[in-house]
Design an enzyme around this catalytic site. Structure first.
Site, PDB file in Angstrom:
ATOM      1  N   HIS A  70      53.222  32.407  70.363  1.00 58.42           N
ATOM      2  CA  HIS A  70      53.789  32.953  69.130  1.00 58.42           C
ATOM      3  C   HIS A  70      55.085  33.700  69.366  1.00 58.42           C
ATOM      4  O   HIS A  70      55.745  34.086  68.402  1.00 58.42           O
ATOM      5  CB  HIS A  70      52.758  33.837  68.421  1.00 58.42           C
ATOM      6  N   SER A  74      56.175  27.398  68.158  1.00 62.94           N
ATOM      7  CA  SER A  74      55.813  26.074  68.665  1.00 62.94           C
ATOM      8  C   SER A  74      57.048  25.242  68.971  1.00 62.94           C
ATOM      9  O   SER A  74      58.072  25.372  68.301  1.00 62.94           O
ATOM     10  CB  SER A  74      54.979  25.328  67.620  1.00 62.94           C
ATOM     11  N   LYS A 119      46.495  19.525  58.215  1.00 58.78           N
ATOM     12  CA  LYS A 119      46.624  18.434  59.172  1.00 58.78           C
ATOM     13  C   LYS A 119      45.597  18.569  60.300  1.00 58.78           C
ATOM     14  O   LYS A 119      44.996  17.588  60.736  1.00 58.78           O
ATOM     15  CB  LYS A 119      48.042  18.446  59.749  1.00 58.78           C
ATOM     16  N   ASP A 120      45.371  19.804  60.775  1.00 58.14           N
ATOM     17  CA  ASP A 120      44.372  20.008  61.834  1.00 58.14           C
ATOM     18  C   ASP A 120      42.972  19.711  61.318  1.00 58.14           C
ATOM     19  O   ASP A 120      42.116  19.262  62.083  1.00 58.14           O
ATOM     20  CB  ASP A 120      44.447  21.443  62.364  1.00 58.14           C
ATOM     21  N   GLU A 128      32.316  13.550  88.083  1.00 52.55           N
ATOM     22  CA  GLU A 128      32.493  13.107  86.699  1.00 52.55           C
ATOM     23  C   GLU A 128      33.878  12.493  86.551  1.00 52.55           C
ATOM     24  O   GLU A 128      34.798  12.799  87.297  1.00 52.55           O
ATOM     25  CB  GLU A 128      32.349  14.314  85.764  1.00 52.55           C
TER      26      GLU A 128
END
Lengths: 426, 114, 274
Positions: free
Chosen positions: A219, A223, A247-248, A291
């Site tokens: 922040h 972004s 959108k998220d 894994e």
């Protein structure tokens, strides 16, 4: 921090005003992921994966805490207690499958998130600190995932613990003592299982703390965006809420569909059958594989088969495997190109796609038995992996001629003419 | 079992002993002769830890029918280390020979490890 | 400065890898690794279709009951089923009395220990008990079968192939790999990882088990039935998981469509990503 045109939090309800005066938590949320955080308007779907990673962490903590209520960290009964969860605990099978596959989903999301960082140059100034914190989170995730895989105390759990802690015995002089100290014994046993359980429970909360720092650091400059051009004016941004919450929300829906398809229909697809065999210290499985999300790094570990100069092969492998991730810490200072986004970097773009293919090849070799031709392929692939980060990245920025950047985010979105028509200052 | 880890005991055939002595020491990564790895008078009894010196897997080859690798000793399936008939490292990533624990023959037919 | 160090470090790792590669490749060319008997003769499991396959698969309770009978009469002499309880058999369509009777008549008894006197004894099983452990003194270690179809590549197809795959060791194999002769007391089976398995062929003749429902108990049928049964033992919640999965997916797809419409609605008139 933030931009001067960010919306100010103005509570209208008297209770919210009172709360804002005493503990401005709503203000904090508003400025972090609400309408008070201006975000570039041109983010593409790659920017969904940060929120998704946070969501995965929540899934893992919630399911993990519930599983811990029924799991017994004792080498005699750990395996049976997992079967007890699968069979006798109400919805236990769902919690366990959600947790085991949640780890895989978390890594898928984080690998895409990291790729986003590579492609759009998100690690570059002024966002180095976000990147550094992210690498630390990734390292802790790997440690947590590894220790979690040990807990069911199946064959792969046991031998995975044996092999990975065995890496530390490669350290000269103190290696063997360190190995014994880490395990609390000469071989993995109750002491090792208990401390792994303890740390597996603790580390996710450390990750939560680091995620908060990661977002805090984000922040300060705000972004990044697909053009890599910094925000210049208010027309470059939209408020996080409602634009990116919407959108998220959609991204989360798509993610959950895929994740639930995995959990409910292919829950054992990504696991290894040997981990349904209880741990047996007397018998090593035919192929020990970690894994899938560790395969590329495992391939690097195994690629060193010969002593080099005076350094034993084993030490070289261990050094290389840890360096493969630790060198990411230096990335912001290795890549000196002033252009962030690979969209405008014709040479870097191709090297990066080669790297993606290279890591997939490494992963495939890492999941295969330690036989030819996989060892030779992984050696070639590992050479490229190291050269990419340590040699190509520092050099390519001085060789390539970046394509012209758009003047601003608004221009890249609307085009020069439409922008002029709107009367936006150029 | 010793320290919660397996121990391999192998009664070497004369052919295997001869093969072990035929290897020039200079070609070994961790040079030791078979005699240094067994007790005088009991050269046919090779007692080692069943723990690969690479990352600690249990090599194959102790039981009948298991693969013994190119050198007729033990073969570690994890990362492909191969040991010869004296359990010395010959090929693959392991740095050292299989460890010989401290032990002594208490009677001609029994040993005490540790 | 940091870039110079990085380039040196990168070249160092690359040189180490290249060295390993060159030595490995030269020995690979000079003495290519010979194929082993296992690599040449090990076979992947045969195709096996069960009612429980696929995203809509349901257990066939009649087949599971037959498979349980095969387990009870053949496998349970050596193999445990420790993670299953007798009460779980109700899933197969047995009623309470039948489960009680199966538990009470189970040949291996439940061990007991009296902490006051220190006496060890045994008692008949009750539905709440897990299947008692079976101890086996002979050669080999019979694995517990509760999870066997999850613990092997191929799952039920592996079990079925193994049970029907016993044969004489091919003469050609012995000619090419004299060392690979199956040792005394073991049995050749191309579906077993090392080709030599300690378990003697368990299903020896058709009609070894007489099914109550009139199904002809061929060796093939018995192997299929017990494989189907072992799918259920490995995961009794399988059917429930898939049913719930469809409901969850249906809801999520609906919700995702809604979120997509909300997203489009919010962004309408705002040009952003392209």
């Amino acid at each position: 921090m933030s931009f001067p045109w960010a919306n100010e939090y103005t509570p209208t309800h008297p209770f919210m005003q009172w709360l804002d005066a005493k503990l401005p938590l709503p203000r904090f949320v508003y400025n972090a992921v609400g309408a008070g955080y201006p975000v570039p308007r041109n983010l593409n779907y790659f920017w969904n994966f940060g929120v998704l990673a946070g969501f995965c962490l929540v899934i893992q903590i919630v399911t993990g805490v519930i599983l811990a209520m029924h799991y017994a960290a004792n080498s005699d009964i750990a395996f049976a207690s997992v079967e007890h969860i699968m069979r006798d605990v109400n919805w236990g099978w769902m919690m366990r499958y959600a947790h085991a596959n949640g780890a895989s989903a978390f890594f898928v999301v984080v690998y895409i998130h990291i790729f986003r960082g590579f492609f759009y140059g998100s690690y570059k100034a002024p966002r180095e600190m976000i990147w550094l914190l992210g690498v630390v989170i990734f390292l802790l995730m790997m440690a947590t995932a590894f220790m979690g895989y040990v807990l069911p105390w199946g064959q792969m759990s046991f031998w995975g613990a044996q092999v990975i802690t065995g890496l530390f015995s490669a350290i000269p002089i103190v290696g063997n003592a360190l190995h014994t100290w880490l395990l609390g014994g000469f071989a993995p046993d109750n002491a090792a299982l208990n401390r792994f359980f303890s740390l597996h429970f603790l580390l996710p909360f450390v990750i939560v703390g680091l995620v908060i720092l990661h977002i805090w650091a984000l922040h300060i400059p705000g972004s990044s965006n697909p053009t890599g051009v910094e925000v210049k004016s208010e027309s470059d941004t939209v408020p996080f809420h409602p634009y990116y919450t919407a959108k998220d929300g959609f991204g989360l829906g798509v993610f959950l569909v895929l994740y639930c398809a995995l959990v409910f229909f292919f829950p054992n697809y990504l696991g290894h059958p040997d981990n349904y065999i209880p741990a047996n210290p007397m018998q090593t499985p035919a192929h020990i594989v970690p894994e899938w999300y560790f395969w590329p790094f495992y391939a690097i570990l195994r690629a060193f088969t010969q002593n080099f100069l005076f350094i034993p092969a084993k030490l070289m492998g261990v050094l290389a495997m840890f360096s493969a991730i630790l060198m990411w810490f230096f990335l912001p200072w290795l890549d000196r190109s002033p252009v962030r986004s690979a969209r405008y970097r014709p040479m870097y773009k191709w090297f990066l796609w080669v790297l993606v293919v290279d890591v997939v090849v490494l992963g495939y070799c890492g999941g295969s038995p330690a036989e030819e031709p996989f060892v030779m392929i992984s050696q070639i692939a590992a050479i490229y992996y190291f050269l990419h980060f340590l040699v190509i990245l520092p050099i390519v920025s001085s060789l390539e001629r970046p394509e012209p950047l758009p003047f601003s985010i608004t221009e890249s979105v609307l085009g020069r003419d439409e922008q002029a028509a709107l009367g936006v200052p150029a | 079992m010793f320290r919660k880890q397996p121990v391999f005991v192998r009664n070497l055939t004369p052919k295997e002993i001869a093969a072990a002595y035929a290897v020039p020491l200079s070609s070994l990564r961790d040079p030791q002769t078979l005699a240094e790895r067994t007790k005088p008078g009991h050269e046919n009894w090779l007692i080692t830890m069943g723990v690969c010196t690479h990352l600690g897997c249990v090599p194959l080859g102790a039981a009948e029918g298991e693969p013994r690798g190119e050198f007729g000793g033990y073969f570690c399936p994890c990362h492909g280390s191969q040991y010869d008939t004296a359990a010395r490292i010959r090929k693959g990533p392991a740095p050292k020979n299989l460890e010989v624990p401290d032990y002594k023959f208490t009677t001609p037919t029994s040993v005490t490890i540790g | 400065m940091i870039r110079i160090f990085a380039i040196l470090a990168g070249l160092f790792f690359a040189a180490g890898l290249a060295w390993s590669f060159l030595l490995g490749a030269s020995s690979y060319i000079s003495e290519p690794p010979a194929k082993t008997a296992v690599e040449e003769y090990h076979q992947h499991p045969k195709e096996l279709q069960l009612a429980s396959d696929g995203a809509f698969g349901r257990f066939d309770n009649e087949q599971l009951q037959r498979g349980f009978q095969v387990y009870k009469e053949v496998c349970s002499n050596c193999h445990s089923l420790r993670y299953l309880a007798f009460r779980d058999l109700k899933d197969l369509g047995y009623n309470d009395d039948e489960v009680k009777a199966i538990a009470a008549q189970w040949s291996t008894k439940q061990p007991t220990f009296d902490p006051k006197t220190g006496d060890k004894g045994e008692r008949p099983n009750v539905p709440a008990d897990h299947f008692p452990l079976v101890y086996y003194a002979g050669q080999g270690t019979p694995p517990d079968l509760s999870l066997i179809t999850k613990a092997r590549h191929g799952g039920p197809a592996y079990v079925y192939s193994l049970l029907t795959g016993y044969q004489d060791q091919p003469a050609e194999l012995l000619k090419r790999f004299p060392d690979a002769k199956v040792p005394e007391g073991l049995h050749y089976n191309p579906y077993f990882a090392s080709l030599a398995i300690a378990m003697p062929p368990p299903l020896t003749a058709d009609g070894q088990v007489s099914y109550g429902d009139g199904t002809k108990a061929t060796r093939d049928q018995m192997a299929k039935d017990v494989a189907a049964f072992l799918v259920w033992t490995a995961e009794p919640s399988l059917e429930k998981r898939r049913q719930l999965g469809w409901a969850v997916l249906g809801f999520l797809i609906f919700a995702t469509v809604l979120t997509y419409m909300a997203y489009q609605n919010v962004w309408a008139g705002k040009k952003g990503n392209h």
